[in-house]
Design a protein around this motif. Structure first.
Motif, PDB file in Angstrom:
ATOM      1  N   THR A 519       0.828  -1.204   0.000  1.00 45.83           N
ATOM      2  CA  THR A 519       0.000   0.000   0.000  1.00 45.83           C
ATOM      3  C   THR A 519       0.863   1.255   0.000  1.00 45.83           C
ATOM      4  OG1 THR A 519      -1.687  -1.225   1.230  1.00 45.83           O
ATOM      5  CG2 THR A 519      -1.882   1.182   1.193  1.00 45.83           C
ATOM      6  N   CYS A 520       1.865   1.271   0.834  1.00 45.45           N
ATOM      7  CA  CYS A 520       2.748   2.447   0.900  1.00 45.45           C
ATOM      8  C   CYS A 520       3.584   2.588  -0.365  1.00 45.45           C
ATOM      9  CB  CYS A 520       3.649   2.347   2.140  1.00 45.45           C
ATOM     10  SG  CYS A 520       2.752   2.315   3.703  1.00 45.45           S
ATOM     11  N   PHE A 521       3.927   1.458  -0.964  1.00 49.52           N
ATOM     12  CA  PHE A 521       4.715   1.523  -2.188  1.00 49.52           C
ATOM     13  C   PHE A 521       3.890   2.111  -3.344  1.00 49.52           C
ATOM     14  CE2 PHE A 521       6.309  -0.441  -6.122  1.00 49.52           C
ATOM     15  CZ  PHE A 521       7.609   0.029  -6.100  1.00 49.52           C
ATOM     16  N   GLN A 522       2.603   1.756  -3.406  1.00 51.65           N
ATOM     17  CA  GLN A 522       1.752   2.333  -4.443  1.00 51.65           C
ATOM     18  C   GLN A 522       1.588   3.836  -4.257  1.00 51.65           C
ATOM     19  OE1 GLN A 522      -1.832   0.032  -4.199  1.00 51.65           O
ATOM     20  NE2 GLN A 522      -1.003  -1.667  -5.460  1.00 51.65           N
ATOM     21  N   LYS A 523       1.447   4.313  -2.999  1.00 52.86           N
ATOM     22  CA  LYS A 523       1.401   5.756  -2.755  1.00 52.86           C
ATOM     23  C   LYS A 523       2.706   6.422  -3.182  1.00 52.86           C
ATOM     24  CE  LYS A 523      -1.735   5.379   1.212  1.00 52.86           C
ATOM     25  NZ  LYS A 523      -1.883   5.618   2.688  1.00 52.86           N
ATOM     26  N   TYR A 524       3.799   5.762  -2.883  1.00 54.87           N
ATOM     27  CA  TYR A 524       5.112   6.300  -3.253  1.00 54.87           C
ATOM     28  C   TYR A 524       5.236   6.411  -4.777  1.00 54.87           C
ATOM     29  CZ  TYR A 524      10.152   6.181  -4.128  1.00 54.87           C
ATOM     30  OH  TYR A 524      11.415   6.433  -4.609  1.00 54.87           O
TER      31      TYR A 524
END
Length: 542
Positions: A519-524
């Motif tokens: 999830t955090c990687f997609q936001k990044y």
């Protein structure tokens, strides 16, 4: 319930059963209105007994013109047809009378015969065979013997009794007269040979079931055999005549063709075509000029030459052979053709692009690549390899013989580019542990050190970069980075095992070595894309 369930049929052979079911309605002797009712039913049209039996009584009554009385009449006729087929005493049957074969000595009014055999045709008069008509008179005799005329046998009718009589004649002419199927078909009204084959097989199958039928046909068989004997006599007479002609010396005057008394007229168009042919034009060119086909032009040329030969024979009084004149015309035509161009032999070259080897100038050793021969490139094959190995005979380092090296290592000698001969063991020592896998440098094959940091202590990974400088993460390096971040996401601090169960993916590692969950990687990634898009819009010239 189907109409077939009202009957109880028993058949001896499958052929007999098929013949019964294929019997046409026209041969049952039904009233014309009943036959028309079945024939004019459109897609439900019925033509044979099988078509009637597979229908239900309710369906048959729906036919226009078929009532209860007509249906009972149909049942009665089908039962009569079955009884006629199963009766062993008959061979040809109709509704009112039966025909069987008789001998001249048989009393046709004998009370011992069945009453249905009352009207039997006359015994065969064998002398009629030799009264001039030949096979046609035999057919007339057999037809009269069966109670019919020759014209009735030849006419195209499907009456059951006439069809049976016709098939008997087919069987006799084939089995005992030795006539071919096409000849029998031409004799019996110009029928196809497949029709004769069917009739022959049908009667033959009936005779196999009931041997008495062949005994009743003995007079007809004798008549058919007489045809075969006469045919053999004629063949022997023709053969003897041919032998006599071959032995007899025939004079040339007896074989000379009498010349016609009038000369043949040759049209102007035909002479024009022949003149164009003599000038050397092809048949296609002449056909295009005269507006005819090429084959027609060829026929006109041959006919005109034959006419010229006949006219010259009449005028000179000496017979001229047309074939000789045709050969002479062809010979003159060949002389008019232009001679074929002389083929200049091609210059012999070493290869397509090189006359000789660029290095040694040889043309005897084959070319390998880039204008160099095999010897200059250090590649030896075939006979040259064998000659080179025979000159050396042993390894230049250890001195082992060629035969011993093959037995010991299972491989022949190696020849290097500098024309040295090594065994397998010495060749591996010279080139490295693996064939064609040796390194040019100690650190890697093509790079002496890392092109980014210059180290030689860290192993080479790919494209001149060590394992620390490359962006490609190995499994060991990936595990090391995740362990350094306590196996947690740097943003939401979710643990690695929980991320795998909840998100279905392992932790991601960014280019700056940050560890993020899915999830955090997609936001990044979305943030990075917005930054890149904004930068491109600012950098875009106005």
């Amino acid at each position: 319930m189907k109409l077939k369930d009202n009957f109880h049929f028993l058949f001896v052979t499958e052929i007999e059963e098929n013949e019964f079911y294929k019997t046409l309605i026209l041969s049952l002797g039904l009233a014309p209105r009943i036959v028309d009712a079945f024939d004019n039913a459109g897609i439900h049209r019925i033509r044979s007994i099988a078509g009637i039996l597979r229908k239900r009584e309710e369906d048959l009554l729906e036919f226009r013109g078929i009532g209860v009385k007509a249906l009972s009449d149909v049942k009665r006729k089908i039962q009569q047809a079955y009884e006629k087929l199963r009766s062993p005493s008959q061979f040809i049957a109709s509704d009112d009378y039966y025909f069987t074969m008789s001998t001249p000595a048989m009393d046709i009014r004998n009370d011992t015969l069945p009453p249905v055999l009352g009207e039997i045709s006359r015994p065969i008069d064998k002398t009629i065979l030799f009264k001039g008509g030949g096979e046609k008179d035999v057919m007339a005799t057999l037809a009269r013997y069966l109670g019919f005329g020759k014209d009735q046998i030849k006419e195209h009718t499907r009456r059951h009794e006439i069809v049976q009589a016709r098939q008997i004649i087919m069987y006799l002419l084939r089995e005992y007269a030795g006539m071919s199927f096409p000849a029998i078909g031409r004799l019996i009204g110009g029928r196809d040979h497949t029709t004769v084959i069917h009739g022959y097989k049908k009667i033959k199958a009936q005779i196999l079931v009931n041997a008495e039928l062949e005994h009743n046909l003995r007079d007809a068989i004798a008549l058919a055999k007489g045809i075969h004997k006469r045919k053999r006599y004629a063949e022997e007479a023709i053969k003897n005549l041919k032998d006599a002609i071959q032995k007899e010396s025939i004079s040339s005057s007896a074989l000379r063709i009498r010349l016609p008394q009038k000369q043949k007229k040759i049209s102007g168009r035909n002479m024009k075509i022949l003149e164009l042919y003599r000038e050397g034009l092809t048949l296609q060119n002449i056909a295009s000029t005269i507006k005819l086909t090429r084959e027609r032009v060829r026929q006109i040329i041959e006919t005109t030459i034959e006419s010229l030969a006949i006219n010259e024979s009449i005028s000179s009084g000496v017979e001229i052979d047309a074939s000789v004149l045709k050969d002479e015309e062809k010979r003159k035509r060949r002389l008019l053709k232009t001679p074929a161009p002389i083929k200049i032999p091609k210059e012999h070259r070493w290869t397509r692009y090189y006359i000789a080897c660029k290095s040694c100038g040889t043309t005897t050793i084959p070319h390998l690549r880039k204008g160099l021969c095999e010897q200059c490139l250090g590649v030896f094959s075939g006979e040259r390899r064998e000659e080179f190995l025979k000159q050396h005979g042993k390894c230049e380092l250890c001195g082992i013989l060629r035969r011993e090296a093959v037995i010991l290592y299972g491989r022949d000698f190696y020849i290097t580019k500098d024309k040295k001969v090594y065994c397998r063991e010495c060749f591996l020592k010279f080139t490295g542990k693996k064939l064609s896998g040796y390194k040019n440098y100690a650190w890697s094959r093509f790079y002496p050190k890392c092109i980014k940091c210059g180290t030689v202590s860290t192993p080479h990974y790919a494209r001149g970069l060590c394992e620390d400088c490359t962006d490609i993460l190995s499994n060991e390096k990936r595990e090391k980075i995740i362990n350094e971040h306590s196996k947690k996401c740097d943003e939401c601090r979710i643990e690695r095992d929980t991320a795998k169960k909840k998100l279905g993916r392992d932790l991601h590692i960014t280019s700056n070595r940050n560890v993020l969950c899915r999830t955090c990687f997609q936001k990044y990634r979305r943030t990075q894309q917005r930054v890149i898009k904004r930068t491109n819009s600012i950098m875009k010239p106005i």
